[in-house]
Design a protein around this motif. Structure first.
Motif, PDB file in Angstrom:
ATOM      1  N   PHE A  24       0.806  -0.986  -0.053  1.00 51.82           N
ATOM      2  CA  PHE A  24       0.080   0.045   0.017  1.00 51.82           C
ATOM      3  C   PHE A  24       0.931   1.119  -0.161  1.00 51.82           C
ATOM      4  O   PHE A  24       1.986   1.402   0.403  1.00 51.82           O
ATOM      5  CB  PHE A  24      -0.992  -0.035   1.150  1.00 51.82           C
ATOM      6  N   VAL A  25       0.302   2.343  -0.316  1.00 56.02           N
ATOM      7  CA  VAL A  25       0.760   3.670  -0.240  1.00 56.02           C
ATOM      8  C   VAL A  25       0.630   4.190   1.143  1.00 56.02           C
ATOM      9  O   VAL A  25      -0.552   4.187   1.542  1.00 56.02           O
ATOM     10  CB  VAL A  25       0.331   4.687  -1.405  1.00 56.02           C
ATOM     11  N   ARG A  26       1.776   4.293   1.893  1.00 57.15           N
ATOM     12  CA  ARG A  26       1.595   5.075   3.101  1.00 57.15           C
ATOM     13  C   ARG A  26       1.666   6.297   3.015  1.00 57.15           C
ATOM     14  O   ARG A  26       0.883   7.186   3.996  1.00 57.15           O
ATOM     15  CB  ARG A  26       2.840   4.598   3.908  1.00 57.15           C
ATOM     16  N   ASP A  27       2.225   7.193   2.249  1.00 58.38           N
ATOM     17  CA  ASP A  27       2.376   8.507   1.980  1.00 58.38           C
ATOM     18  C   ASP A  27       2.809   8.928   0.686  1.00 58.38           C
ATOM     19  O   ASP A  27       3.761   8.184  -0.119  1.00 58.38           O
ATOM     20  CB  ASP A  27       3.327   9.098   3.026  1.00 58.38           C
ATOM     21  N   LEU A  28       1.975   9.890  -0.016  1.00 58.30           N
ATOM     22  CA  LEU A  28       2.098  10.316  -1.451  1.00 58.30           C
ATOM     23  C   LEU A  28       2.153  11.966  -1.382  1.00 58.30           C
ATOM     24  O   LEU A  28       0.843  12.221  -1.042  1.00 58.30           O
ATOM     25  CB  LEU A  28       1.336   9.649  -2.353  1.00 58.30           C
ATOM     26  N   SER A  29       3.076  12.302  -2.121  1.00 59.25           N
ATOM     27  CA  SER A  29       2.951  13.909  -2.303  1.00 59.25           C
ATOM     28  C   SER A  29       3.380  14.173  -3.465  1.00 59.25           C
ATOM     29  O   SER A  29       4.661  13.824  -4.020  1.00 59.25           O
ATOM     30  CB  SER A  29       3.865  14.707  -1.224  1.00 59.25           C
ATOM     31  N   PHE A  30       2.716  15.151  -4.300  1.00 55.94           N
ATOM     32  CA  PHE A  30       2.988  15.332  -5.457  1.00 55.94           C
ATOM     33  C   PHE A  30       2.715  17.037  -5.801  1.00 55.94           C
ATOM     34  O   PHE A  30       1.678  17.637  -5.623  1.00 55.94           O
ATOM     35  CB  PHE A  30       2.183  14.639  -6.923  1.00 55.94           C
ATOM     36  N   GLU A  31       3.756  17.703  -6.218  1.00 56.95           N
ATOM     37  CA  GLU A  31       3.683  19.254  -6.312  1.00 56.95           C
ATOM     38  C   GLU A  31       4.158  19.278  -7.946  1.00 56.95           C
ATOM     39  O   GLU A  31       5.284  19.403  -8.364  1.00 56.95           O
ATOM     40  CB  GLU A  31       4.647  19.825  -5.141  1.00 56.95           C
ATOM     41  N   ASN A  32       3.012  19.909  -8.412  1.00 57.72           N
ATOM     42  CA  ASN A  32       3.381  20.439  -9.696  1.00 57.72           C
ATOM     43  C   ASN A  32       3.943  21.943  -9.624  1.00 57.72           C
ATOM     44  O   ASN A  32       2.846  22.927  -9.761  1.00 57.72           O
ATOM     45  CB  ASN A  32       1.959  20.510 -10.760  1.00 57.72           C
ATOM     46  N   ILE A  33       5.156  22.286  -9.465  1.00 58.82           N
ATOM     47  CA  ILE A  33       5.619  23.752  -9.240  1.00 58.82           C
ATOM     48  C   ILE A  33       5.429  24.481 -10.360  1.00 58.82           C
ATOM     49  O   ILE A  33       5.269  25.732 -10.323  1.00 58.82           O
ATOM     50  CB  ILE A  33       7.045  23.554  -8.635  1.00 58.82           C
ATOM     51  N   LEU A  34       5.768  23.820 -11.375  1.00 63.79           N
ATOM     52  CA  LEU A  34       5.595  24.463 -12.682  1.00 63.79           C
ATOM     53  C   LEU A  34       4.242  25.249 -13.053  1.00 63.79           C
ATOM     54  O   LEU A  34       4.071  26.367 -13.458  1.00 63.79           O
ATOM     55  CB  LEU A  34       5.918  23.634 -14.046  1.00 63.79           C
ATOM     56  N   ALA A  35       3.220  24.544 -12.672  1.00 65.13           N
ATOM     57  CA  ALA A  35       1.813  25.089 -12.917  1.00 65.13           C
ATOM     58  C   ALA A  35       1.637  26.069 -11.915  1.00 65.13           C
ATOM     59  O   ALA A  35       0.808  27.124 -11.981  1.00 65.13           O
ATOM     60  CB  ALA A  35       0.926  23.995 -12.620  1.00 65.13           C
ATOM     61  N   GLN A  36       1.953  25.778 -10.487  1.00 66.65           N
ATOM     62  CA  GLN A  36       1.622  26.885  -9.464  1.00 66.65           C
ATOM     63  C   GLN A  36       2.347  28.215  -9.775  1.00 66.65           C
ATOM     64  O   GLN A  36       1.777  29.266  -9.487  1.00 66.65           O
ATOM     65  CB  GLN A  36       2.411  26.294  -8.016  1.00 66.65           C
ATOM     66  N   LYS A  37       3.667  28.111 -10.275  1.00 61.37           N
ATOM     67  CA  LYS A  37       4.467  29.445 -10.655  1.00 61.37           C
ATOM     68  C   LYS A  37       4.160  29.950 -12.112  1.00 61.37           C
ATOM     69  O   LYS A  37       4.608  30.943 -12.316  1.00 61.37           O
ATOM     70  CB  LYS A  37       6.022  29.137 -10.571  1.00 61.37           C
ATOM     71  N   GLY A  38       3.186  29.154 -13.012  1.00 58.79           N
ATOM     72  CA  GLY A  38       2.979  29.915 -14.151  1.00 58.79           C
ATOM     73  C   GLY A  38       3.950  29.970 -15.123  1.00 58.79           C
ATOM     74  O   GLY A  38       4.057  30.851 -16.026  1.00 58.79           O
ATOM     75  N   ILE A  39       5.207  29.152 -14.976  1.00 58.29           N
ATOM     76  CA  ILE A  39       6.167  29.058 -15.984  1.00 58.29           C
ATOM     77  C   ILE A  39       5.669  28.528 -17.174  1.00 58.29           C
ATOM     78  O   ILE A  39       5.076  27.365 -17.231  1.00 58.29           O
ATOM     79  CB  ILE A  39       7.184  28.118 -15.450  1.00 58.29           C
ATOM     80  N   GLY A  40       6.062  29.210 -18.323  1.00 57.90           N
ATOM     81  CA  GLY A  40       5.603  28.745 -19.486  1.00 57.90           C
ATOM     82  C   GLY A  40       6.652  28.367 -20.530  1.00 57.90           C
ATOM     83  O   GLY A  40       7.788  28.558 -20.043  1.00 57.90           O
ATOM     84  N   GLY A  41       6.522  28.254 -21.737  1.00 60.61           N
ATOM     85  CA  GLY A  41       7.506  27.874 -22.807  1.00 60.61           C
ATOM     86  C   GLY A  41       8.188  26.465 -22.581  1.00 60.61           C
ATOM     87  O   GLY A  41       7.812  25.604 -21.773  1.00 60.61           O
ATOM     88  N   GLU A  42       9.164  26.201 -23.273  1.00 58.20           N
ATOM     89  CA  GLU A  42       9.797  24.869 -23.558  1.00 58.20           C
ATOM     90  C   GLU A  42      10.767  24.795 -22.158  1.00 58.20           C
ATOM     91  O   GLU A  42      11.434  25.688 -21.568  1.00 58.20           O
ATOM     92  CB  GLU A  42      10.600  24.780 -24.734  1.00 58.20           C
ATOM     93  N   VAL A  43      10.722  23.648 -21.678  1.00 61.79           N
ATOM     94  CA  VAL A  43      11.399  23.286 -20.408  1.00 61.79           C
ATOM     95  C   VAL A  43      12.309  21.985 -20.875  1.00 61.79           C
ATOM     96  O   VAL A  43      11.831  21.200 -21.550  1.00 61.79           O
ATOM     97  CB  VAL A  43      10.810  22.695 -19.201  1.00 61.79           C
ATOM     98  N   GLN A  44      13.519  22.012 -20.195  1.00 66.14           N
ATOM     99  CA  GLN A  44      14.272  20.733 -20.375  1.00 66.14           C
ATOM    100  C   GLN A  44      14.609  20.162 -19.138  1.00 66.14           C
ATOM    101  O   GLN A  44      15.384  20.461 -18.175  1.00 66.14           O
ATOM    102  CB  GLN A  44      15.796  21.188 -20.792  1.00 66.14           C
ATOM    103  N   PRO A  45      13.680  19.134 -18.737  1.00 62.17           N
ATOM    104  CA  PRO A  45      13.652  18.558 -17.551  1.00 62.17           C
ATOM    105  C   PRO A  45      15.013  17.580 -17.231  1.00 62.17           C
ATOM    106  O   PRO A  45      15.220  17.009 -18.157  1.00 62.17           O
ATOM    107  CB  PRO A  45      12.559  17.585 -17.403  1.00 62.17           C
ATOM    108  N   ASP A  46      15.586  17.829 -16.149  1.00 58.25           N
ATOM    109  CA  ASP A  46      16.485  16.990 -15.271  1.00 58.25           C
ATOM    110  C   ASP A  46      15.740  16.221 -14.110  1.00 58.25           C
ATOM    111  O   ASP A  46      15.464  16.826 -13.087  1.00 58.25           O
ATOM    112  CB  ASP A  46      17.820  17.673 -14.806  1.00 58.25           C
TER     113      ASP A  46
END
Length: 168
Positions: A24-46
């Protein structure tokens, strides 16, 4: 004659029995920081993935709890901006018999996470996709290497805490 000796030795070795009782999942957290800050355009994820393991005996006989903790972080290569952060604690409860005591710890820290990994991979893929990113398909994890690294880390920590012995 040789076959009889081999069969006799095999009959004396304890039979390892491993059953996954639950996971089972004991704890799960996911933060979409990109959407929260409104960053747009192309990104190169690492993307970086940190893995920690823990195991403990449960009160029921032959039952063990193995916790796999993942921290998945994605940062934009261009400007270092955080894109997302995911933390997951995934637990498996196992019934294990026939493993010699001196081999139990490595068994718990290597074989049990290996059994759980396909489920972990699926959760990470689904959550990153549902969070607005392309699904992240984790590569296989070398559980033996993680185990050896943790043993080395613990030994180094124990040596650092050990009082220096006075020289005569």
């Amino acid at each position: 004659m040789e076959d009889q000796q081999e069969n006799g030795a095999a009959a004396q070795a304890p039979q390892v029995k491993m059953t996954t009782l639950t996971q089972f999942v004991r704890d799960l957290s996911f933060e979409n920081i990109l959407a929260q800050k409104g960053i747009g355009g192309e990104v190169q994820p690492d993307v970086t993935v940190q893995v920690n393991l823990d195991a403990k005996k449960r009160s029921a006989e032959h039952q063990y709890e193995v916790i796999t903790k993942l921290k998945v972080e994605s940062i934009n290569k261009e400007d270092g901006a955080h894109l997302f952060l995911m933390e997951l604690d995934y637990v498996g409860v196992f019934h294990i018999e026939g493993v010699p005591e001196d081999q139990l710890h490595p068994f718990l820290m290597i074989e049990c996470p290996r059994m759980l990994f396909p489920f972990l991979r699926r959760i990470v893929s689904d959550v990153t996709r549902d969070g607005g990113f392309p699904p992240l398909n984790l590569e296989n994890i070398d559980w033996v290497q993680i185990y050896r690294g943790e043993i080395a880390r613990r030994q180094a920590a124990a040596q650092a805490q050990a009082p220096a012995t006075p020289h005569s």
